[in-house]
Write an enzyme that holds these catalytic residues in place. Structure first.
Site, PDB file in Angstrom:
ATOM      1  N   LYS A  54       0.835  -1.210   0.000  1.00  0.00           N
ATOM      2  CA  LYS A  54       0.000   0.000   0.000  1.00  0.00           C
ATOM      3  C   LYS A  54       0.865   1.255   0.000  1.00  0.00           C
ATOM      4  O   LYS A  54       0.604   2.207  -0.735  1.00  0.00           O
ATOM      5  CB  LYS A  54      -0.934   0.003   1.229  1.00  0.00           C
ATOM      6  CG  LYS A  54      -2.051  -1.036   1.127  1.00  0.00           C
ATOM      7  CD  LYS A  54      -2.786  -1.208   2.457  1.00  0.00           C
ATOM      8  CE  LYS A  54      -3.801  -2.337   2.367  1.00  0.00           C
ATOM      9  NZ  LYS A  54      -4.437  -2.647   3.657  1.00  0.00           N
ATOM     10  N   GLN A  98      -4.240  -1.011   9.972  1.00  0.00           N
ATOM     11  CA  GLN A  98      -4.167  -2.341   9.380  1.00  0.00           C
ATOM     12  C   GLN A  98      -4.755  -3.389  10.323  1.00  0.00           C
ATOM     13  O   GLN A  98      -4.380  -3.478  11.482  1.00  0.00           O
ATOM     14  CB  GLN A  98      -2.704  -2.682   9.035  1.00  0.00           C
ATOM     15  CG  GLN A  98      -2.533  -3.989   8.302  1.00  0.00           C
ATOM     16  CD  GLN A  98      -3.195  -4.003   6.916  1.00  0.00           C
ATOM     17  OE1 GLN A  98      -3.145  -3.023   6.178  1.00  0.00           O
ATOM     18  NE2 GLN A  98      -3.822  -5.116   6.586  1.00  0.00           N
ATOM     19  N   ASP A 124     -10.835   3.667   4.474  1.00  0.00           N
ATOM     20  CA  ASP A 124     -11.348   2.293   4.438  1.00  0.00           C
ATOM     21  C   ASP A 124     -12.879   2.279   4.429  1.00  0.00           C
ATOM     22  O   ASP A 124     -13.487   1.245   4.162  1.00  0.00           O
ATOM     23  CB  ASP A 124     -10.860   1.516   5.670  1.00  0.00           C
ATOM     24  CG  ASP A 124      -9.638   0.662   5.365  1.00  0.00           C
ATOM     25  OD1 ASP A 124      -9.451   0.296   4.189  1.00  0.00           O
ATOM     26  OD2 ASP A 124      -8.890   0.348   6.312  1.00  0.00           O
TER      27      ASP A 124
END
Ligand code: NAP
Length: 313
Positions: A54, A98, A124
């Site tokens: 990422k 994460q 997200d």
């Protein structure tokens, strides 16, 4: 294999390319690039790889990407402090924590941490505010994986309006937002889960079938309507050579892959579905790369929206 392959890797590359002029324009206006801050707690090996990918992908399109690393022993309070610092940072437009968090952090820690992220930076799309906006079909930041699936379907010209879409899996990060995104595109949506009775009779009705279960080769060919479009969200790691041979056949390159690397990634859809489906997304090279591309798009969108709001203030 007769199914058309839905090439997520190629589409992800195209999306990353499309983002570059937006990144340049933002940087020219704002005097800084869009910024992504990732919080990684502990030493979960797959998370290390996901985070590295990422960060690299963000930097490649010209974004700023910073990693905030906390030890396995970090407390919930420390993780919340890291998120609050990114909330207050004028250099960061997107925040990603994460998953999974170390179990030692306690039950409910993940929820509390995600709830603390500023919804304007929630790339997200997991905060209650953004989940609610998604329900009302006015989300600016929707979860990356299901958004990637929609891109794959729409850009592959799969008709969604009026189609029967069946989503297997009802997690907050994939199944539920997937169902909502399909609904907003006027599909008739059925959501299945571990308590669904006679699952194959439902999956067989699907014009579009999305598998997000987390179980290797779970969707069998006889569960799929001939010609259906099947999207495989699952990522499962296989280390057992005999199982790889059983699934893909002894001549498959996947057997050589497991010999060379010790493991391979496979989806939730049995490889033999390729002979029944009209189109199928592969694993790897399907939804996975799109998830990262949509994370970047959300970061750029968050930067643009935040800049617009601060100009209005
Ligand atoms: P999850 O939270 O474990 O959810 C799995 C879902 O599958 C649950 O809703 C569960 O039902 C359902 N399920 C389990 N066993 C079932 C059965 N026998 N019959 C029907 N439904 C069943 O997983 P997730 O986070 O949604 O992820 C799903 C998969 O996608 C995993 O392989 C994950 O690694 C992968 N993934 C991939 C990406 C990507 O970028 N490609 C991103 C995220 C996730 P209940 O709710 O009843 O328990």
């Amino acid at each position: 294999m007769s199914a058309r392959i839905l090439d997520g890797a190629a589409l992800a590359a195209a999306i990353r390319q499309e983002l570059q002029p937006r990144v340049k324009a933002f940087a020219a206006r704002a005097g800084r690039p869009p910024g992504l801050g990732i919080v990684l707690v502990g030493t979960h090996a797959p998370s290390e790889i996901y985070v590295r990918n990422k960060l690299r992908a963000a930097e490649e399109i010209g974004c700023r990407a910073d990693l905030v690393r906390l030890p396995e022993s970090a407390t919930l309070a420390e993780a919340l402090d890291a998120v609050r610092a990114l909330n207050g940072s004028s250099d960061h437009d997107g925040i990603l924590v994460q998953d999974p968090l170390p179990p030692g952090m306690g039950p409910g820690a993940g929820q509390e941490i995600f709830d603390t992220i500023d919804p304007a930076k929630d790339v997200d799309g997991f905060t209650p505010v953004n989940a609610g906006r998604l329900v009302q079909n006015r989300a600016e930041l929707a979860p990356c994986t299901p958004s990637g699936v929609i891109e794959l379907l729409e850009r592959s010209r799969v008709p969604l309006a009026g189609a029967h879409a069946v989503v297997v899996g009802r997690s907050d990060i994939v199944g539920k937002p997937m169902a909502l995104l399909l609904l907003h595109r006027h599909a008739t949506v059925t959501i299945c889960h571990s308590r669904t009775t006679d699952l194959p009779s439902i999956t067989r009705q699907a014009d579009v079938l999305v598998a997000a279960v987390g179980r290797t080769a779970f969707i069998r060919p006889e569960w799929v309507k001939p010609g259906a479009v099947v999207v495989d969200v699952g990522i499962n790691r296989l280390t057992d050579r005999a199982e790889v041979e059983r699934l893909f056949g002894p001549e498959s390159t996947r057997v050589a892959d497991v010999d060379r690397r010790g493991s391979i990634l496979v989806g939730d859809v049995h490889p033999a579905v390729g002979a029944v489906a009209g189109a199928l997304s592969p694993v790897p090279g399907g939804v996975g790369p799109l998830t990262i591309a949509l994370l970047l798009r959300n970061t750029v969108t968050a930067a643009e929206v935040r800049a617009t709001w601060s100009a209005l203030r």
